[in-house]
Write a protein that holds these residues in place. Structure first.
Motif, PDB file in Angstrom:
ATOM      1  N   THR A 212       0.831  -1.214   0.000  1.00 23.36           N
ATOM      2  CA  THR A 212       0.000   0.000   0.000  1.00 23.36           C
ATOM      3  C   THR A 212       0.858   1.253   0.000  1.00 23.36           C
ATOM      4  O   THR A 212       0.530   2.249  -0.671  1.00 23.36           O
ATOM      5  CB  THR A 212      -0.923  -0.008   1.235  1.00 23.36           C
ATOM      6  N   LEU A 213       1.966   1.247   0.739  1.00 28.25           N
ATOM      7  CA  LEU A 213       2.825   2.423   0.815  1.00 28.25           C
ATOM      8  C   LEU A 213       3.407   2.769  -0.554  1.00 28.25           C
ATOM      9  O   LEU A 213       3.521   3.945  -0.917  1.00 28.25           O
ATOM     10  CB  LEU A 213       3.956   2.192   1.821  1.00 28.25           C
ATOM     11  N   VAL A 214       3.768   1.766  -1.326  1.00 29.62           N
ATOM     12  CA  VAL A 214       4.317   2.002  -2.667  1.00 29.62           C
ATOM     13  C   VAL A 214       3.255   2.642  -3.558  1.00 29.62           C
ATOM     14  O   VAL A 214       3.522   3.602  -4.293  1.00 29.62           O
ATOM     15  CB  VAL A 214       4.826   0.684  -3.287  1.00 29.62           C
ATOM     16  N   LEU A 215       2.024   2.124  -3.487  1.00 30.96           N
ATOM     17  CA  LEU A 215       0.923   2.693  -4.267  1.00 30.96           C
ATOM     18  C   LEU A 215       0.650   4.140  -3.856  1.00 30.96           C
ATOM     19  O   LEU A 215       0.446   5.020  -4.705  1.00 30.96           O
ATOM     20  CB  LEU A 215      -0.344   1.856  -4.066  1.00 30.96           C
ATOM     21  N   GLN A 216       0.662   4.381  -2.556  1.00 30.13           N
ATOM     22  CA  GLN A 216       0.367   5.714  -2.028  1.00 30.13           C
ATOM     23  C   GLN A 216       1.390   6.735  -2.502  1.00 30.13           C
ATOM     24  O   GLN A 216       1.032   7.838  -2.941  1.00 30.13           O
ATOM     25  CB  GLN A 216       0.346   5.633  -0.492  1.00 30.13           C
ATOM     26  N   ILE A 217       2.656   6.377  -2.445  1.00 30.67           N
ATOM     27  CA  ILE A 217       3.709   7.307  -2.861  1.00 30.67           C
ATOM     28  C   ILE A 217       3.683   7.518  -4.371  1.00 30.67           C
ATOM     29  O   ILE A 217       3.873   8.640  -4.855  1.00 30.67           O
ATOM     30  CB  ILE A 217       5.084   6.798  -2.381  1.00 30.67           C
ATOM     31  N   CYS A 218       3.417   6.465  -5.129  1.00 29.53           N
ATOM     32  CA  CYS A 218       3.330   6.605  -6.577  1.00 29.53           C
ATOM     33  C   CYS A 218       2.260   7.630  -6.956  1.00 29.53           C
ATOM     34  O   CYS A 218       2.481   8.492  -7.810  1.00 29.53           O
ATOM     35  CB  CYS A 218       3.019   5.250  -7.219  1.00 29.53           C
ATOM     36  N   HIS A 221       3.108  11.612  -4.691  1.00 23.09           N
ATOM     37  CA  HIS A 221       4.385  12.278  -4.435  1.00 23.09           C
ATOM     38  C   HIS A 221       4.450  13.704  -4.968  1.00 23.09           C
ATOM     39  O   HIS A 221       5.377  14.454  -4.641  1.00 23.09           O
ATOM     40  CB  HIS A 221       5.561  11.449  -4.980  1.00 23.09           C
ATOM     41  N   HIS A 222       3.454  14.122  -5.773  1.00 23.74           N
ATOM     42  CA  HIS A 222       3.403  15.514  -6.239  1.00 23.74           C
ATOM     43  C   HIS A 222       2.332  16.337  -5.516  1.00 23.74           C
ATOM     44  O   HIS A 222       2.041  17.465  -5.927  1.00 23.74           O
ATOM     45  CB  HIS A 222       3.150  15.565  -7.744  1.00 23.74           C
ATOM     46  N   GLU A 223       1.768  15.802  -4.453  1.00 25.12           N
ATOM     47  CA  GLU A 223       0.830  16.585  -3.648  1.00 25.12           C
ATOM     48  C   GLU A 223       1.601  17.605  -2.808  1.00 25.12           C
ATOM     49  O   GLU A 223       2.784  17.412  -2.516  1.00 25.12           O
ATOM     50  CB  GLU A 223       0.001  15.665  -2.740  1.00 25.12           C
ATOM     51  N   ARG A 224       0.931  18.673  -2.422  1.00 22.92           N
ATOM     52  CA  ARG A 224       1.538  19.741  -1.623  1.00 22.92           C
ATOM     53  C   ARG A 224       0.720  19.964  -0.362  1.00 22.92           C
ATOM     54  O   ARG A 224      -0.488  19.750  -0.344  1.00 22.92           O
ATOM     55  CB  ARG A 224       1.588  21.048  -2.416  1.00 22.92           C
ATOM     56  N   LEU A 225       1.386  20.446   0.673  1.00 23.73           N
ATOM     57  CA  LEU A 225       0.699  20.678   1.941  1.00 23.73           C
ATOM     58  C   LEU A 225      -0.425  21.701   1.812  1.00 23.73           C
ATOM     59  O   LEU A 225      -1.415  21.641   2.539  1.00 23.73           O
ATOM     60  CB  LEU A 225       1.701  21.140   3.009  1.00 23.73           C
ATOM     61  N   ASP A 226      -0.288  22.648   0.878  1.00 23.07           N
ATOM     62  CA  ASP A 226      -1.305  23.693   0.727  1.00 23.07           C
ATOM     63  C   ASP A 226      -2.450  23.288  -0.196  1.00 23.07           C
ATOM     64  O   ASP A 226      -3.321  24.103  -0.504  1.00 23.07           O
ATOM     65  CB  ASP A 226      -0.669  24.993   0.230  1.00 23.07           C
ATOM     66  N   GLY A 227      -2.445  22.032  -0.654  1.00 25.00           N
ATOM     67  CA  GLY A 227      -3.540  21.551  -1.498  1.00 25.00           C
ATOM     68  C   GLY A 227      -3.420  21.914  -2.962  1.00 25.00           C
ATOM     69  O   GLY A 227      -4.350  21.673  -3.740  1.00 25.00           O
ATOM     70  N   LYS A 228      -2.290  22.459  -3.384  1.00 23.25           N
ATOM     71  CA  LYS A 228      -2.121  22.885  -4.772  1.00 23.25           C
ATOM     72  C   LYS A 228      -1.331  21.881  -5.608  1.00 23.25           C
ATOM     73  O   LYS A 228      -0.881  22.200  -6.713  1.00 23.25           O
ATOM     74  CB  LYS A 228      -1.437  24.256  -4.813  1.00 23.25           C
ATOM     75  N   GLY A 229      -1.157  20.677  -5.068  1.00 27.37           N
ATOM     76  CA  GLY A 229      -0.450  19.661  -5.817  1.00 27.37           C
ATOM     77  C   GLY A 229      -1.385  18.887  -6.730  1.00 27.37           C
ATOM     78  O   GLY A 229      -2.518  19.297  -6.983  1.00 27.37           O
ATOM     79  N   TYR A 230      -0.923  17.743  -7.207  1.00 22.92           N
ATOM     80  CA  TYR A 230      -1.754  16.913  -8.090  1.00 22.92           C
ATOM     81  C   TYR A 230      -1.427  15.438  -7.839  1.00 22.92           C
ATOM     82  O   TYR A 230      -0.384  15.134  -7.261  1.00 22.92           O
ATOM     83  CB  TYR A 230      -1.524  17.296  -9.565  1.00 22.92           C
ATOM     84  N   PRO A 231      -2.340  14.501  -8.175  1.00 22.95           N
ATOM     85  CA  PRO A 231      -3.573  14.664  -8.958  1.00 22.95           C
ATOM     86  C   PRO A 231      -4.820  14.924  -8.124  1.00 22.95           C
ATOM     87  O   PRO A 231      -5.870  15.242  -8.673  1.00 22.95           O
ATOM     88  CB  PRO A 231      -3.697  13.315  -9.661  1.00 22.95           C
ATOM     89  N   ARG A 233      -5.212  17.016  -5.248  1.00 20.97           N
ATOM     90  CA  ARG A 233      -5.280  18.257  -4.459  1.00 20.97           C
ATOM     91  C   ARG A 233      -5.402  17.973  -2.961  1.00 20.97           C
ATOM     92  O   ARG A 233      -6.156  18.634  -2.231  1.00 20.97           O
ATOM     93  CB  ARG A 233      -6.466  19.129  -4.902  1.00 20.97           C
ATOM     94  N   LEU A 234      -4.663  16.990  -2.485  1.00 16.63           N
ATOM     95  CA  LEU A 234      -4.693  16.652  -1.064  1.00 16.63           C
ATOM     96  C   LEU A 234      -4.097  17.787  -0.250  1.00 16.63           C
ATOM     97  O   LEU A 234      -3.176  18.470  -0.693  1.00 16.63           O
ATOM     98  CB  LEU A 234      -3.903  15.367  -0.798  1.00 16.63           C
ATOM     99  N   GLN A 235      -4.615  17.976   0.971  1.00 17.33           N
ATOM    100  CA  GLN A 235      -4.045  18.956   1.883  1.00 17.33           C
ATOM    101  C   GLN A 235      -3.293  18.244   3.000  1.00 17.33           C
ATOM    102  O   GLN A 235      -3.299  17.013   3.089  1.00 17.33           O
ATOM    103  CB  GLN A 235      -5.141  19.859   2.426  1.00 17.33           C
ATOM    104  N   ALA A 236      -2.637  19.015   3.840  1.00 19.84           N
ATOM    105  CA  ALA A 236      -1.667  18.497   4.804  1.00 19.84           C
ATOM    106  C   ALA A 236      -2.144  17.273   5.580  1.00 19.84           C
ATOM    107  O   ALA A 236      -1.439  16.258   5.649  1.00 19.84           O
ATOM    108  CB  ALA A 236      -1.265  19.602   5.766  1.00 19.84           C
ATOM    109  N   ASP A 237      -3.330  17.347   6.175  1.00 23.20           N
ATOM    110  CA  ASP A 237      -3.799  16.263   7.033  1.00 23.20           C
ATOM    111  C   ASP A 237      -3.971  14.945   6.279  1.00 23.20           C
ATOM    112  O   ASP A 237      -3.961  13.871   6.886  1.00 23.20           O
ATOM    113  CB  ASP A 237      -5.129  16.641   7.692  1.00 23.20           C
ATOM    114  N   SER A 240       0.511  11.593   4.169  1.00 23.20           N
ATOM    115  CA  SER A 240       1.243  10.848   5.203  1.00 23.20           C
ATOM    116  C   SER A 240       2.694  11.310   5.309  1.00 23.20           C
ATOM    117  O   SER A 240       3.234  11.944   4.397  1.00 23.20           O
ATOM    118  CB  SER A 240       1.214   9.353   4.890  1.00 23.20           C
ATOM    119  N   LYS A 241       3.300  10.968   6.414  1.00 20.38           N
ATOM    120  CA  LYS A 241       4.719  11.283   6.638  1.00 20.38           C
ATOM    121  C   LYS A 241       5.585  10.689   5.537  1.00 20.38           C
ATOM    122  O   LYS A 241       6.504  11.351   5.027  1.00 20.38           O
ATOM    123  CB  LYS A 241       5.158  10.736   8.008  1.00 20.38           C
TER     124      LYS A 241
END
Length: 302
Positions: A212-218, A221-231, A233-237, A240-241
């Protein structure tokens, strides 16, 4: 002593060159008073005969002999070929288990333990054709080194290393004329490239043995804490670490790597830039990443 290479902006190449023998204290003063970020000293081609030396705090990114660098470069090329083979197997639908990565992970770990700063520095000498594979290998090595410095459990360390190797596998579905473009991407091309995390996630999800960790990072890995990443638009919470760690390693390697249209930044330049972007990177993890690196790579940061 013989200077094999200069890292950073060097304004004395017309007089001294970028490879030269230091013959006087005056030349040492020129180096110390310059804006360069590192010097590679080749002890196989000369030793200090002037009675002077560079202070240890301003000396080498890697005080490596020619043989050291040749052996490390050879190992990295072998790792890159093995990485490419495993990634292509997955891309073409052949069943690959995490255990298939174990010999490669062990070999990367040994090389990093022998000389982490030299490994990272040499990994920048990549060919254009193998850029995605060597970048993946570099991110895997950084994640392995970073996670072990945080004393994470060995299973997580291994999964992070595999994630580094596979995080960009979706790029194999991106048209080559876009992926290998010799210059910055336009908006349409950028949109195409930004599809690679989702494409990679879909591909890896067909492998029932993929952690699962490999899938999650794949995927993230381009998400940003401010929600402006992709695909997504995840925010900080929601990030994962481990994903935050992968983002740090991915961007650090990208910034310090040369491209056809830009020079690679020095380690210090990349880290300074990243430390100022708390909207993108976890500041606490950034400090821990800095502390995990060779002190010569972080001079001026701490």
């Amino acid at each position: 002593m013989f200077v094999e290479a200069i890292e950073g902006t060097w304004h004395n190449s017309s007089t001294l060159g970028r490879r030269f023998t230091i013959r006087s204290g005056h030349e040492i003063d020129i180096i110390l008073n310059s804006n360069i970020s590192g010097v590679f000293i080749n002890t196989a081609l000369g030793r200090n005969t002037s009675g002077s030396s560079l202070p240890s705090g301003a000396k080498n990114i890697a005080n490596a002999t020619k043989q050291d660098r040749f052996e490390t470069a050879t190992k990295i090329q072998g790792h890159a070929a093995e990485t490419k083979s495993l990634i292509v197997d997955i891309f073409e639908g052949r069943a690959v288990t995490v255990e298939a990565f174990t010999p490669l992970i062990d070999d990367v770990a040994r090389t990093m333990e022998e000389n982490p700063s030299l490994y990272i520095g040499m990994s920048r000498l990549r060919s254009r054709d193998n850029a995605t594979f060597v970048h993946s290998l570099s991110v895997a090595a950084l994640l392995l080194h970073f996670s072990r410095s945080l004393q994470m459990d060995e299973e997580t360390v291994q999964h992070l290393c595999v994630a580094g190797l596979l995080h960009d596998i979706g790029k194999l579905s991106i048209p080559k004329q876009v992926l290998q473009k010799q210059g910055p991407l336009n908006a349409a091309e950028r949109s195409i490239v930004e599809q690679h995390p989702g494409l990679g996630y879909e591909l890896l999800s067909t492998n029932l043995n993929m952690p699962t960790l490999v899938l999650q990072i794949c995927r993230s890995h381009h998400e940003r804490l401010d929600g402006k990443g992709y695909p997504d638009r995840l925010q900080a919470d929601a990030i994962s670490k481990e994903v935050r760690m992968s983002t740090i390693c991915d961007v650090f390697d990208a910034l310090t790597s040369a491209r056809s249209y830009k020079k690679g930044w020095s380690s210090q330049q990349a880290l300074s830039w990243m430390m100022c972007r708390e909207e993108q990177f976890d500041k606490g993890l950034m400090w821990q990443f800095v502390l995990s690196l060779d002190p010569e790579m972080t001079k001026g940061i701490l």
